[in-house]
Motif scaffolding. Structure first.
Motif, PDB file in Angstrom:
ATOM      1  N   VAL A  69      29.936  26.575  29.869  1.00  0.00           N
ATOM      2  CA  VAL A  69      31.244  26.831  30.441  1.00  0.00           C
ATOM      3  C   VAL A  69      32.202  26.910  29.818  1.00  0.00           C
ATOM      4  O   VAL A  69      32.895  28.461  29.163  1.00  0.00           O
ATOM      5  CB  VAL A  69      31.175  27.195  31.921  1.00  0.00           C
ATOM      6  CG1 VAL A  69      32.385  27.976  32.462  1.00  0.00           C
ATOM      7  CG2 VAL A  69      30.339  27.586  32.491  1.00  0.00           C
ATOM      8  N   HIS A  70      32.919  26.567  29.055  1.00  0.00           N
ATOM      9  CA  HIS A  70      33.623  26.252  29.131  1.00  0.00           C
ATOM     10  C   HIS A  70      33.822  26.769  27.494  1.00  0.00           C
ATOM     11  O   HIS A  70      33.929  27.362  27.013  1.00  0.00           O
ATOM     12  CB  HIS A  70      34.375  24.462  27.857  1.00  0.00           C
ATOM     13  CG  HIS A  70      35.360  23.934  26.893  1.00  0.00           C
ATOM     14  ND1 HIS A  70      36.376  24.191  27.767  1.00  0.00           N
ATOM     15  CD2 HIS A  70      35.062  23.650  26.161  1.00  0.00           C
ATOM     16  CE1 HIS A  70      37.082  23.825  26.217  1.00  0.00           C
ATOM     17  NE2 HIS A  70      36.527  23.461  25.234  1.00  0.00           N
ATOM     18  N   CYS A  72      31.264  36.028  43.271  1.00  0.00           N
ATOM     19  CA  CYS A  72      32.219  37.065  42.018  1.00  0.00           C
ATOM     20  C   CYS A  72      33.141  37.832  43.747  1.00  0.00           C
ATOM     21  O   CYS A  72      34.067  37.491  43.869  1.00  0.00           O
ATOM     22  CB  CYS A  72      32.041  37.546  41.412  1.00  0.00           C
ATOM     23  SG  CYS A  72      31.575  36.371  40.280  1.00  0.00           S
ATOM     24  N   ARG A 121      34.214  32.127  37.865  1.00  0.00           N
ATOM     25  CA  ARG A 121      36.024  31.620  37.594  1.00  0.00           C
ATOM     26  C   ARG A 121      36.864  32.889  37.064  1.00  0.00           C
ATOM     27  O   ARG A 121      37.902  32.559  37.282  1.00  0.00           O
ATOM     28  CB  ARG A 121      35.823  30.943  36.945  1.00  0.00           C
ATOM     29  CG  ARG A 121      35.468  29.229  36.971  1.00  0.00           C
ATOM     30  CD  ARG A 121      35.194  28.250  35.181  1.00  0.00           C
ATOM     31  NE  ARG A 121      35.790  28.286  34.869  1.00  0.00           N
ATOM     32  CZ  ARG A 121      36.421  27.487  34.205  1.00  0.00           C
ATOM     33  NH1 ARG A 121      35.143  26.202  33.438  1.00  0.00           N
ATOM     34  NH2 ARG A 121      38.105  26.983  33.334  1.00  0.00           N
ATOM     35  N   ILE A 131      28.633  30.138  36.738  1.00  0.00           N
ATOM     36  CA  ILE A 131      30.407  29.132  36.769  1.00  0.00           C
ATOM     37  C   ILE A 131      31.140  30.389  35.879  1.00  0.00           C
ATOM     38  O   ILE A 131      31.893  30.649  36.680  1.00  0.00           O
ATOM     39  CB  ILE A 131      29.914  27.777  36.163  1.00  0.00           C
ATOM     40  CG1 ILE A 131      29.053  27.117  37.508  1.00  0.00           C
ATOM     41  CG2 ILE A 131      31.046  27.197  35.983  1.00  0.00           C
ATOM     42  CD1 ILE A 131      28.961  26.007  36.768  1.00  0.00           C
ATOM     43  N   ALA A 132      30.740  30.945  35.087  1.00  0.00           N
ATOM     44  CA  ALA A 132      31.965  31.407  34.087  1.00  0.00           C
ATOM     45  C   ALA A 132      32.235  33.016  35.199  1.00  0.00           C
ATOM     46  O   ALA A 132      33.540  33.346  34.865  1.00  0.00           O
ATOM     47  CB  ALA A 132      31.001  31.706  32.799  1.00  0.00           C
ATOM     48  N   LEU A 168      37.807  34.783  40.899  1.00  0.00           N
ATOM     49  CA  LEU A 168      39.475  33.936  41.242  1.00  0.00           C
ATOM     50  C   LEU A 168      40.267  33.942  40.417  1.00  0.00           C
ATOM     51  O   LEU A 168      41.208  34.115  40.921  1.00  0.00           O
ATOM     52  CB  LEU A 168      38.992  32.224  40.800  1.00  0.00           C
ATOM     53  CG  LEU A 168      37.628  31.099  42.069  1.00  0.00           C
ATOM     54  CD1 LEU A 168      37.259  30.089  41.550  1.00  0.00           C
ATOM     55  CD2 LEU A 168      37.911  31.884  43.819  1.00  0.00           C
ATOM     56  N   ALA A 169      40.149  34.461  38.547  1.00  0.00           N
ATOM     57  CA  ALA A 169      41.758  34.320  37.825  1.00  0.00           C
ATOM     58  C   ALA A 169      41.856  35.820  37.791  1.00  0.00           C
ATOM     59  O   ALA A 169      42.513  36.261  37.310  1.00  0.00           O
ATOM     60  CB  ALA A 169      41.627  34.359  36.335  1.00  0.00           C
ATOM     61  N   SER A 211      33.622  39.226  35.611  1.00  0.00           N
ATOM     62  CA  SER A 211      33.048  38.852  36.297  1.00  0.00           C
ATOM     63  C   SER A 211      31.171  39.550  35.739  1.00  0.00           C
ATOM     64  O   SER A 211      29.931  39.922  36.180  1.00  0.00           O
ATOM     65  CB  SER A 211      32.914  38.621  37.894  1.00  0.00           C
ATOM     66  OG  SER A 211      33.707  37.803  37.680  1.00  0.00           O
ATOM     67  N   GLU A 253      34.016  30.187  27.007  1.00  0.00           N
ATOM     68  CA  GLU A 253      35.269  30.322  27.025  1.00  0.00           C
ATOM     69  C   GLU A 253      35.960  30.875  26.280  1.00  0.00           C
ATOM     70  O   GLU A 253      37.037  31.884  25.839  1.00  0.00           O
ATOM     71  CB  GLU A 253      35.624  30.527  28.645  1.00  0.00           C
ATOM     72  CG  GLU A 253      35.516  30.896  30.037  1.00  0.00           C
ATOM     73  CD  GLU A 253      35.934  30.045  30.986  1.00  0.00           C
ATOM     74  OE1 GLU A 253      36.529  29.095  30.953  1.00  0.00           O
ATOM     75  OE2 GLU A 253      35.828  30.344  31.944  1.00  0.00           O
TER      76      GLU A 253
END
Length: 359
Positions: free
Chosen positions: A47-48, A112, A269, A265-266, A272-273, A279, A51
């Motif tokens: 995921v990191h 999501c 996140r 997970i991506a 949420l942002a 998403s 991104e």
């Protein structure tokens, strides 16, 4: 190495350790709990890096690259399992693709929308791009997973060789057309609404080309590690499922969920942002890639290796697929989402999972 330095470089240490664990597990028995822990850490590293790459190339290229990378590796896993399978190999691709579509459209999008609505009350997105994605997805799912039950050249749920080859070609062409629309011709349809892009808190200095290329390579390593760790976990999971008295179809659902973890997970996140468009691009793009790349791949293997393949769903699966497509089309028809849409998708996911365990 000091702990602070390990924490600083964990995103490349994790995939290296995961691959060492995969190689070690071929000759030594490794606890399933160790494999599961390695899988979770590898997912977080993936995921990191996804991104980082997405930030460098921008939308919708970042989400497109992650979706295609996961799907290609997932396709490789399916082809490997099909080639080695004696029983159940004919329906493996169908079950895996159907599980992925249901998990993405109901689980991933449902979570999501729900968490985004809980935090931001209401979220907006570009309806034009989402509607185009859903239209292409409806066509692909019906052509590949429903129509085989109703053709007469071969008794369902299988296509004849000519039908299978034709459907594989048109599926790939439709997906390629969608990719061209998403990334080139009408890229603006898939970008976040202007009100969201103007949020200064979302902007940060993009990574350099070197950092982006390194993250892209590590992303592929992470995704490969996720799939191979999931494959290694398949046998112990199957033992637990059999011991619990559940149908073997549950194994496919669990493996599909594990493979989809990086995207999930991506996407969560991003929601949420307050980036629901990202998403949706990730979820719908992944579902399209799953069918548009996986079905042509397994069809090619079936035709050249003379392996039987059954694509048509059973009546229960057809009902749940149609319900999912109808609800997705309606819940994403206004360009705005609330907790109600998220709850509806999660209810359908719950029904799908329950009826898989208790058919």
């Amino acid at each position: 190495m000091p702990m602070t330095r390990i924490l600083q470089h964990w995103t490349w240490i994790v995939p290296v350790a995961a691959w060492l664990l995969i190689l070690t597990s071929k000759g030594v028995t490794v606890s399933p709990f160790v494999l599961a822990g390695a899988l979770i850490l590898t997912v977080l590293a993936a995921v990191h890096h996804a991104e980082v790459v997405a930030h460098r190339v921008g939308e919708p290229f970042g989400t497109f690259l992650l979706a295609v990378a996961v799907t290609i590796i997932e396709l490789g896993l399916i082809l490997t399992l099909m080639s080695a399978a004696s029983e159940g190999g004919a329906t493996l691709a169908r079950d895996t693709v159907f599980a992925a579509v249901m998990i993405i459209l109901n689980g991933l999008l449902g979570i999501c929308i729900l968490v985004g609505a809980i935090k931001h009350r209401e979220q907006t997105f570009q309806q034009t791009g989402v509607s185009a994605s859903l239209a292409a997805l409806c066509a692909l799912t019906v052509l590949t997973l429903v129509l085989p039950n109703f053709t007469v050249t071969n008794p369902g749920p299988s296509y004849s060789s000519a039908q299978l080859g034709f459907v594989a070609v048109v599926s790939f062409l439709l997906y390629a057309t969608f990719v061209g629309v998403q990334t080139v011709r009408h890229r603006d349809y898939f970008l976040p609404p202007r009100a969201v892009t103007l949020d200064e808190d979302m902007h940060a200095d993009p990574p350099t080309n070197g950092q982006a290329f390194l993250s892209a390579a590590l992303l592929v390593a992470c995704l490969g590690g996720v799939v191979l760790l999931a494959k290694t976990l398949a046998y112990p999971i199957e033992k637990w499922v059999v011991a619990a008295g559940a149908p073997l179809a549950v194994v496919g659902v669990i493996i599909a969920a594990l493979v989809l973890l990086p995207e999930s997970i991506a996407a969560i996140r991003a929601a949420l942002a307050n980036r629901l468009q990202t998403s949706l691009n990730l979820g719908l793009g992944s579902a399209l890639a799953t069918i548009g790349l996986t079905i042509p791949g397994v069809a090619t293997l079936s035709l050249f290796a003379h392996m039987p393949i059954a694509l048509g769903l059973n009546p229960k699966g057809i009902v749940l697929l149609f319900l999912t497509l109808i609800v997705s089309t309606l819940s994403l028809a206004t360009g705005r989402t609330t907790i109600l849409q998220g709850a509806m998708h999660l209810v359908i996911l719950g029904v799908y999972l329950f009826t898989t365990v208790v058919p």
